[in-house]
Design a protein around this motif. Structure first.
Motif, PDB file in Angstrom:
ATOM      1  N   TYR A 161       0.838  -1.203   0.000  1.00  0.00           N
ATOM      2  CA  TYR A 161       0.000   0.000   0.000  1.00  0.00           C
ATOM      3  C   TYR A 161       0.876   1.259   0.000  1.00  0.00           C
ATOM      4  O   TYR A 161       0.690   2.171  -0.799  1.00  0.00           O
ATOM      5  CB  TYR A 161      -0.901  -0.027   1.238  1.00  0.00           C
ATOM      6  N   ASP A 162       1.854   1.288   0.895  1.00  0.00           N
ATOM      7  CA  ASP A 162       2.731   2.466   0.991  1.00  0.00           C
ATOM      8  C   ASP A 162       3.547   2.657  -0.280  1.00  0.00           C
ATOM      9  O   ASP A 162       3.779   3.788  -0.722  1.00  0.00           O
ATOM     10  CB  ASP A 162       3.670   2.325   2.193  1.00  0.00           C
ATOM     11  N   THR A 163       3.978   1.541  -0.867  1.00  0.00           N
ATOM     12  CA  THR A 163       4.780   1.642  -2.083  1.00  0.00           C
ATOM     13  C   THR A 163       3.968   2.234  -3.231  1.00  0.00           C
ATOM     14  O   THR A 163       4.453   3.084  -3.978  1.00  0.00           O
ATOM     15  CB  THR A 163       5.282   0.240  -2.493  1.00  0.00           C
ATOM     16  N   ILE A 164       2.730   1.770  -3.346  1.00  0.00           N
ATOM     17  CA  ILE A 164       1.870   2.287  -4.419  1.00  0.00           C
ATOM     18  C   ILE A 164       1.715   3.804  -4.275  1.00  0.00           C
ATOM     19  O   ILE A 164       1.873   4.554  -5.230  1.00  0.00           O
ATOM     20  CB  ILE A 164       0.482   1.605  -4.380  1.00  0.00           C
ATOM     21  N   TRP A 165       1.415   4.230  -3.049  1.00  0.00           N
ATOM     22  CA  TRP A 165       1.219   5.671  -2.844  1.00  0.00           C
ATOM     23  C   TRP A 165       2.507   6.447  -3.081  1.00  0.00           C
ATOM     24  O   TRP A 165       2.490   7.516  -3.688  1.00  0.00           O
ATOM     25  CB  TRP A 165       0.675   5.937  -1.439  1.00  0.00           C
ATOM     26  N   ARG A 166       3.622   5.882  -2.605  1.00  0.00           N
ATOM     27  CA  ARG A 166       4.887   6.592  -2.783  1.00  0.00           C
ATOM     28  C   ARG A 166       5.188   6.761  -4.275  1.00  0.00           C
ATOM     29  O   ARG A 166       5.437   7.859  -4.757  1.00  0.00           O
ATOM     30  CB  ARG A 166       6.032   5.831  -2.101  1.00  0.00           C
ATOM     31  N   ASP A 167       5.130   5.679  -5.016  1.00  0.00           N
ATOM     32  CA  ASP A 167       5.461   5.759  -6.436  1.00  0.00           C
ATOM     33  C   ASP A 167       4.475   6.638  -7.185  1.00  0.00           C
ATOM     34  O   ASP A 167       4.856   7.409  -8.064  1.00  0.00           O
ATOM     35  CB  ASP A 167       5.502   4.353  -7.053  1.00  0.00           C
ATOM     36  N   GLY A 168       3.203   6.521  -6.809  1.00  0.00           N
ATOM     37  CA  GLY A 168       2.170   7.317  -7.491  1.00  0.00           C
ATOM     38  C   GLY A 168       2.365   8.798  -7.252  1.00  0.00           C
ATOM     39  O   GLY A 168       2.408   9.598  -8.189  1.00  0.00           O
ATOM     40  N   LEU A 169       2.520   9.178  -5.996  1.00  0.00           N
ATOM     41  CA  LEU A 169       2.595  10.608  -5.680  1.00  0.00           C
ATOM     42  C   LEU A 169       3.927  11.217  -6.119  1.00  0.00           C
ATOM     43  O   LEU A 169       3.982  12.389  -6.506  1.00  0.00           O
ATOM     44  CB  LEU A 169       2.359  10.843  -4.182  1.00  0.00           C
ATOM     45  N   GLU A 170       4.979  10.425  -6.077  1.00  0.00           N
ATOM     46  CA  GLU A 170       6.244  10.957  -6.594  1.00  0.00           C
ATOM     47  C   GLU A 170       6.136  11.236  -8.085  1.00  0.00           C
ATOM     48  O   GLU A 170       6.684  12.219  -8.592  1.00  0.00           O
ATOM     49  CB  GLU A 170       7.400  10.003  -6.276  1.00  0.00           C
ATOM     50  N   ALA A 171       5.400  10.368  -8.787  1.00  0.00           N
ATOM     51  CA  ALA A 171       5.184  10.614 -10.216  1.00  0.00           C
ATOM     52  C   ALA A 171       4.387  11.904 -10.416  1.00  0.00           C
ATOM     53  O   ALA A 171       4.678  12.692 -11.317  1.00  0.00           O
ATOM     54  CB  ALA A 171       4.456   9.433 -10.848  1.00  0.00           C
ATOM     55  N   VAL A 172       3.409  12.126  -9.567  1.00  0.00           N
ATOM     56  CA  VAL A 172       2.592  13.342  -9.661  1.00  0.00           C
ATOM     57  C   VAL A 172       3.479  14.585  -9.513  1.00  0.00           C
ATOM     58  O   VAL A 172       3.421  15.519 -10.310  1.00  0.00           O
ATOM     59  CB  VAL A 172       1.512  13.379  -8.553  1.00  0.00           C
ATOM     60  N   THR A 173       4.293  14.571  -8.465  1.00  0.00           N
ATOM     61  CA  THR A 173       5.137  15.726  -8.198  1.00  0.00           C
ATOM     62  C   THR A 173       6.135  15.945  -9.333  1.00  0.00           C
ATOM     63  O   THR A 173       6.416  17.071  -9.709  1.00  0.00           O
ATOM     64  CB  THR A 173       5.864  15.532  -6.853  1.00  0.00           C
ATOM     65  N   ARG A 174       6.620  14.844  -9.885  1.00  0.00           N
ATOM     66  CA  ARG A 174       7.601  14.937 -10.973  1.00  0.00           C
ATOM     67  C   ARG A 174       7.028  15.675 -12.184  1.00  0.00           C
ATOM     68  O   ARG A 174       7.718  16.485 -12.797  1.00  0.00           O
ATOM     69  CB  ARG A 174       8.036  13.526 -11.368  1.00  0.00           C
ATOM     70  N   VAL A 175       5.778  15.416 -12.527  1.00  0.00           N
ATOM     71  CA  VAL A 175       5.237  16.061 -13.733  1.00  0.00           C
ATOM     72  C   VAL A 175       4.535  17.378 -13.401  1.00  0.00           C
ATOM     73  O   VAL A 175       3.983  18.020 -14.288  1.00  0.00           O
ATOM     74  CB  VAL A 175       4.262  15.152 -14.509  1.00  0.00           C
ATOM     75  N   GLY A 176       4.533  17.764 -12.146  1.00  0.00           N
ATOM     76  CA  GLY A 176       3.984  19.074 -11.819  1.00  0.00           C
ATOM     77  C   GLY A 176       2.487  19.096 -11.583  1.00  0.00           C
ATOM     78  O   GLY A 176       1.836  20.097 -11.835  1.00  0.00           O
TER      79      GLY A 176
END
Lengths: 568, 429
Positions: free
Chosen positions: A492-507
Motif C-alpha cells: 500500500y505504501d509503495t503504491i502511494w509513494r510511487d504514485g505521488l512521486e510521479a505526480v510531483t515529478r510532472v507538476g
C-alpha cells in the motif's frame, strides 16, 4: 509518537463539568471508534482484528460555540491535543489522534441558522450531515451544489476542512469556491469570524487560509455558504471517444468556450472496458453470481451490505467519491475471480499478484474507446442553450453521442458504489483511490506517469472528472493484494509513494479533493517546498501550542518539532 | 550601517544604474530605490536588507504616490518592479499566463489580444497598475460579473520571504493540500513576501459581444432587475446601474440624442454580454425579460455603446467618484439611500452608479456635487465623512476596511516569517 500525558480522572472531571456526563465518553468502544476514519490503511489493520494504535483520551459532543471555546481552552490548560471530528468519512487518516487528546464530534451542532434569499447564502453549523443539508436547501428551492458520494456520511464542516468536491463541481465549484465566511475557534481558544465581502477587506483572505486546514489551525464551527437556485432543468447524455486524449481535448474545448456542464466524466479505456463487461455480466447467464452488478436505488441506504457476525466483514465503506460509477471495482475483481465462487479468494490474489500482466492484457484488450457521461443543470433557458452548444462542441471534437440513457444511468446510481467495497477487503485485497490534478498542458503526462507508476504494483484504471477551464483532475482507482498485513501495508505504501512521486515529478497536485491527513503528509514538502514556511507560520499564529490535530498536513506531531517521517 | 558601503552593495546586486538615492528630509534615515531585474536579484536585495534590518517596500508601477508610514525611523529600500515586466510563459493550452510582477495589466493585454486572448472583462481603469500591485493590494474595483474577483484568477504566486527564501505556490486548477498558501500573499501588501511573479487565468476572446441599455422606473427596480437576471444564471460581461443624475453626467450627449428625457426617479441599466453567440444572446434576453418584469423597457443602444467606451477608458472628463462603498446584494439599496439622504442633509447632492457585480455583491460609486459641480477641498472631506458614516451604518463596507479581529493573527504570522519586521513595516497594522 509521544502520547500526551494527562490524569484521566481529572480530564473526565473537567470535561463533565463543561458538558455534563452524557456528552463525554472515555469508554473503550467510543475511543476505538473515534481512533480512525475510512483510510484504507487503517481498515487493513481493522480487518486483521488489530486495535487502533492511537486513541483519543476522550470523546465529547459539544452543542454550542461557547462549549467549543471552553473545550479548546481546557485542552490548552492541560496541554493535550484537540481533534475535530465530523462524519469520519475521510480517506486519509485525518482524524487519527497521534498524541491522543480530546476528539470533538461536531455532529450535535447541525442547525441551519438562516437562509437569505437576497444574499443567496446560508448560515449553517459544521456538524450537519451533507445529505440533510442539501435536502433542507432543496425544500426551500436552493442547492449548495456539493454532491460527494460520501454525502450520506460526511458533514459540512468536514467538507470545508478538507476542500472537498462533489460530483457536480464543474458547475458549482469545490466547497472553497462556495464559502463566503467561516466561524472558527482557533488554537488560541478564540472565536473568529472571517465574514465580509472579501474584496472589500484589506489583508489576506483568512477564509481561504482556513478552508482546507484539516483541523490543524482551529475548529470550523459554522460557515456562511453561497447558494444557487435549485435546478429547473437537468439534461444528461453519454458520449464515446476514440481514446483518452481525444476525450480530454473535447472537455477542454467545452470548458474554455465558457460552457459549464454540471458534470463531465471521461473513463479511460480499461475503465470503459470493464464497465462494458459488467453490463454483460448483469444481463448475461450468470446474473445470479455474487458479483456486484445491480443498480441499487440511489437513495436507499438499505442497499449497503450489512456486516454479518462471524464473517469478518468490515462495516460499510463510504468514500468521498466512487472509484467509478457503478461497481467497476467489483467487476474488476469479478474478472479476476472467475465464476467459481469457491476459488475466488485465491483467484483475486492471483490476478492482483500479477498486476502488471493484468494491466497490460487489459490495456490491449480494451482498445474500444472511452465512455463519457455529461450532464447540465440549472435555470431552464440558459441550460438548454448551453446544452446545445456543449453537445455540438463534443461532436465537433469527435465524440459519438450514445444517447441519454447512459447519462441518466450514471445519475441514478452515482452514490451506490460507495457502499460496495467491503467484499474487496473481505477477499484479502484492498482498493483505494488517488485523486490528482494538473493543468491541461500536463494532463496526459500526469495520466501516463501515474498510471505507469501504480501499474507496477496494482491493477489500475482512471477517470477524468472535475474539469476547469485551466485543467482537470484524474481519479485513479487501484486494487492490489498481499498475503498478510505487513505485506499489504508495505505494498500500500509503495503504491502511494510511487504514485505521488510521479505526480510531483510532472507538476501536478497530490490531492484534488480528498485532502492530506496522514496519508499524504510525507509528500507535502514535495508539493509546497519552501511554501511550507508559510504553512508553519500560519500554524504558529493560529495554534502556537501545536494542539490542533497535531501531525497532519505534513507538520510535526510533537510540539518540539521533529518532522514525522513515516505515516504510522 | 555604512551608507555608502550599503549603496555599493546594492549596486553590486542589481547593477549600479539601478540604484538611486531617495531624497529624505534632514535627520531621517537614508532611503534608496532599487530596480532588480529578476526574482533572484529581489531575493538578494531582501536578504541583504534583512541582515541590517533595512525596511523593504515593494513599488509597482510607481504611478500612484505611495504613502509610507511608521518606517521613517529606519533605513529603507524601495524595490521597484518596473524592470520585471516580462511574460515568463504563455500556456495557450491551459489558458494560463505566468507574468513577472512588474508587468502592467495593459502591457499583458498587448501580448494577449493579438493572440485572441484576454485577461478578462475587468475594468480598464485597473489595467494601468502592475499585476503584482493588483494582487498584493485588495481593493474592490477589480471584479467582473463574468470572471469574478481578480484575486480568484490567481493560480500561483512566486514571492521572496523576508529571509530571502523564494516560494512558488504550485500551479494546479484546484487542490486539497491544506490552506491556499497563495492567498497569504494576495492582499498582504508586501508584508508576507515580495511578489515576484504570478500565474493568472486568461480567457479566449469572446466570440460575440452585445450591448444593451434599458430605462427603469426607479433605482430599486433597476437593481431588482439586475439580480433577477443574475439569479437566472445570466453572466454579463459588464453590468451597470445609473441613477438619473449620474446618467446625465456620464452620458449626457447620448441621452440628449436618445429621445425621452429621463425622469428624476428613473434609472438606467446597461449590460454587456459576451461568449458564444447563442449564449450572449441568451444572456441579453434574460436581462431584457428581467427589466420588463420590473416595469422597464429597452432604450437606445447608443447609450450602451457610450458606456462601454467610457468603461474602456474614453478620455472624456468624468470626475473620479467621491466615495466607493461595497455592499452585499441586500444592502445595496439601503446604502444608496443612506448616502443620498446624508448628502442632502449636508446640503449637497449624491449621484451614483452601481457596478462591479459579482457573487459577493457590488460597488456603489458616489459622486458628491453641489450647484452642478463636483465638491472638492474641505467641503468634500466634510460631506464625504458624513456619507461614509451613513454608508457604514447602512451595512456597506468602505474602501480599505480591515477586520481588527484578525490583527493579532496577522501580526503573529508576520513575526514568524519576518522576525526583523523588514517587509513593508507600516502596512496593515
Amino acid at each position: 509518537m509521544p502520547r500526551a500525558h494527562v490524569d484521566p480522572d481529572r480530564l473526565r472531571r473537567e470535561l463533565e463539568s463543561l458538558l455534563g456526563a452524557r456528552r463525554v465518553s472515555m469508554r473503550d468502544g467510543d475511543l476505538d471508534t473515534y481512533a480512525r476514519d475510512m483510510w484504507p490503511r487503517l481498515l487493513l489493520a481493522r480487518r486483521d482484528g488489530q486495535l487502533p494504535e492511537h486513541r483519543p483520551h476522550a470523546v465529547v459532543w459539544p452543542e454550542t460555540q461557547r462549549e467549543l471555546v471552553a473545550l479548546v481552552k481546557l485542552a490548552r490548560s492541560l496541554a493535550i491535543p484537540v481533534i475535530p471530528y465530523g462524519g469520519g468519512s475521510g480517506v486519509c487518516g485525518g482524524v487519527v489522534p497521534l498524541r491522543g487528546g480530546i476528539t470533538i464530534d461536531l455532529k450535535r451542532m447541525q442547525a441551519i441558522r438562516s437562509v437569505s434569499r437576497d444574499e443567496m447564502v446560508v448560515d449553517v453549523e459544521a456538524g450537519l450531515s451533507g445529505e440533510r443539508f442539501e435536502r433542507e436547501l432543496r425544500r426551500r428551492g436552493y442547492t449548495f451544489g456539493n454532491f460527494p458520494s460520501s454525502i450520506y456520511c460526511s458533514t459540512v464542516g468536514g467538507w470545508l476542512a478538507t476542500r472537498a468536491a462533489g460530483q457536480l463541481s464543474t458547475k458549482y465549484g469545490k466547497v472553497e469556491d462556495r464559502v463566503a465566511g467561516l466561524t472558527v475557534i482557533t488554537g488560541r481558544g478564540e472565536l473568529i469570524e472571517t465574514d465580509g465581502p472579501s474584496r472589500a477587506v484589506r489583508g489576506p483572505n483568512w477564509t481561504q487560509l482556513l478552508v482546507g486546514s484539516e483541523g490543524t489551525l482551529g475548529i470550523i464551527a459554522a460557515a456562511r455558504l453561497r447558494l444557487s437556485t435549485a435546478p429547473q432543468l437537468e439534461i444528461f447524455r453519454g458520449f464515446e471517444f476514440d481514446d483518452v486524449a481525444a476525450g480530454t481535448e473535447a472537455i477542454r474545448r467545452v470548458l474554455q468556450r465558457g460552457l459549464r456542464p454540471a458534470v463531465v466524466r471521461l473513463y479511460d479505456e480499461l475503465d470503459t472496458f470493464i464497465n462494458s463487461l459488467g453490463k454483460k455480466a448483469a444481463t448475461g447467464d450468470h446474473a445470479g453470481a455474487p458479483i456486484t452488478t445491480g443498480y441499487g436505488a440511489p437513495h436507499d441506504l438499505s442497499a449497503a451490505p450489512v456486516p454479518m457476525p462471524g464473517e469478518g466483514a468490515l462495516p460499510v465503506l463510504p468514500r468521498p467519491e466512487p472509484p467509478a460509477d457503478d461497481g467497476v471495482v467489483s467487476r474488476l475483481l469479478a474478472i479476476a475471480r472467475g465464476r467459481r465462487r469457491g476459488l475466488h479468494k485465491e483467484a483475486v490474489g492471483l490476478a492482483l499478484d500479477h498486476a502488471k500482466l493484468v494491466n497490460r492484457i487489459a490495456g490491449t484488450v480494451a482498445r474500444r474507446g472511452c465512455r463519457m457521461v455529461i450532464g447540465l443543470e440549472g435555470a431552464r433557458i440558459r441550460t438548454e442553450v448551453e446544452a446545445a452548444l456543449t453537445f455540438a462542441e463534443l461532436a465537433h471534437a469527435g465524440g459519438r453521442d450514445t444517447g441519454e440513457e447512459a447519462g441518466w444511468a450514471w445519475l441514478a446510481h452515482r452514490y451506490a458504489v460507495s457502499y460496495r467495497m467491503s467484499p474487496t477487503f473481505r477477499d484479502g485485497a484492498f482498493v483505494d483511490t488517488m485523486e490528482v490534478a494538473s493543468t491541461w498542458e500536463r494532463l496526459m503526462d500526469l495520466y501516463h506517469s501515474v498510471r505507469d507508476a501504480i501499474s507496477q504494483h496494482a491493477v489500475v484504471m482512471a477517470h477524468f472528472s472535475h474539469a476547469y477551464a485551466e485543467g482537470c483532475s484524474i481519479y485513479f482507482t487501484f486494487a492490489a493484494h498481499a498475503d498478510d498485513l505487513a505485506g499489504s501495508r508495505r505494498l500500500y505504501d509503495t503504491i502511494w509513494r510511487d504514485g505521488l512521486e510521479a505526480v510531483t515529478r510532472v507538476g501536478g497536485t497530490i490531492s484534488h479533493h480528498h485532502g492530506v491527513g496522514l496519508l499524504k503528509g510525507p509528500y507535502m514538502a514535495g508539493e509546497h517546498r519552501e511554501g511550507m514556511a508559510v504553512l508553519h507560520g500560519l500554524k504558529q499564529s493560529l495554534d502556537p501550542d501545536n494542539l490542533m490535530n497535531p501531525g497532519k498536513l505534513g507538520m510535526a506531531a510533537a510540539p518540539t518539532g521533529v518532522p514525522r517521517k513515516e505515516a504510522s | 550601517m555604512n551608507r555608502d558601503a550599503f549603496a555599493r552593495e546594492l549596486g553590486v546586486l542589481v547593477g549600479d544604474g539601478n540604484v538611486q538615492g531617495v531624497p529624505v528630509t534632514a535627520g531621517e534615515p537614508p532611503a534608496w530605490q532599487v530596480a532588480p531585474g529578476s526574482a533572484a536579484e529581489v531575493a538578494e536585495v531582501v536578504r541583504r536588507c534583512n541582515r541590517d534590518g533595512v525596511a523593504v517596500l515593494p513599488v509597482g508601477s510607481g504611478a500612484r504616490p505611495t504613502r509610507w508610514k511608521a518606517v521613517a525611523e529606519r533605513p529603507r529600500v524601495h524595490v521597484a518592479m518596473r524592470r520585471m515586466d516580462h511574460v515568463v510563459h504563455l500556456d495557450e493550452t491551459s489558458l494560463l499566463v505566468h507574468v513577472q510582477a512588474g508587468l502592467t495589466g495593459a502591457g499583458l493585454e498587448k501580448v494577449l489580444v493579438p493572440r485572441g486572448l484576454s485577461l478578462g472583462d475587468y475594468p480598464a481603469t485597473m489595467l494601468g497598475s502592475t499585476i503584482g500591485g493588483m494582487i498584493a493590494v485588495r481593493t474592490p474595483g477589480k471584479s467582473s460579473a463574468r470572471h469574478g474577483f481578480l484575486e480568484d484568477a490567481v493560480l500561483g504566486v512566486s514571492a521572496v520571504l523576508a529571509d530571502g527564501r523564494s516560494i512558488h505556490t504550485r500551479v494546479a486548477p484546484r487542490r486539497a493540500t491544506g490552506p491556499d498558501l497563495a492567498r497569504a500573499l494576495c492582499g498582504s501588501e508586501g508584508t508576507i513576501g515580495v511578489i515576484t511573479s504570478v500565474v493568472l487565468r486568461i480567457h479566449l476572446k469572446a466570440e460575440a459581444r452585445l450591448l444593451a441599455a434599458y430605462v427603469l422606473p426607479s433605482f430599486d427596480a433597476a437593481l431588482a432587475a439586475a439580480y433577477l437576471a443574475l439569479r437566472e444564471e445570466c453572466q454579463p460581461a459588464g453590468l451597470r446601474v445609473y441613477d438619473s443624475a449620474e446618467a446625465r453626467a456620464h452620458l449626457g450627449d447620448e441621452l440628449a440624442l436618445a429621445g425621452p428625457a429621463l425622469d428624476d426617479d428613473a434609472a438606467l441599466l446597461l449590460v454587456a454580454t459576451a461568449g458564444p453567440t447563442d449564449l450572449a444572446v441568451c444572456d441579453r434576453d434574460l436581462v431584457t425579460s428581467a427589466v420588463e418584469a420590473e416595469g422597464g423597457a429597452a432604450t437606445d443602444p447608443r447609450l450602451a455603446d457610450a458606456w462601454w467606451k467610457l468603461r474602456g477608458g474614453d478620455p472624456r472628463q468624468v470626475p473620479p467618484p467621491s466615495l466607493q462603498v461595497t455592499a452585499t446584494p441586500s444592502k445595496l439599496r439601503a446604502v444608496y439611500r443612506a448616502v443620498r439622504d446624508a448628502a442632502r442633509d449636508a446640503g449637497a447632492t449624491a449621484r451614483a452608479h452601481v457596478s462591479r457585480f459579482d457573487a459577493g455583491g457590488a460597488v456603489v460609486f458616489v459622486t458628491l456635487v453641489a450647484d452642478g459641480k463636483p465638491l472638492d477641498g474641505a467641503r468634500l472631506d466634510a460631506v464625504r465623512a458624513t456619507c461614509e458614516q451613513a454608508a457604514g451604518d447602512a451595512g456597506g463596507w468602505l474602501l480599505g476596511a480591515r477586520p481588527a479581529q484578525m490583527d493579532p493573527y496577522l501580526a503573529a504570522l508576520r513575526a514568524e516569517l519576518d522576525p526583523n519586521g523588514i517587509l513593508n513595516p507600516g502596512a496593515l497594522s
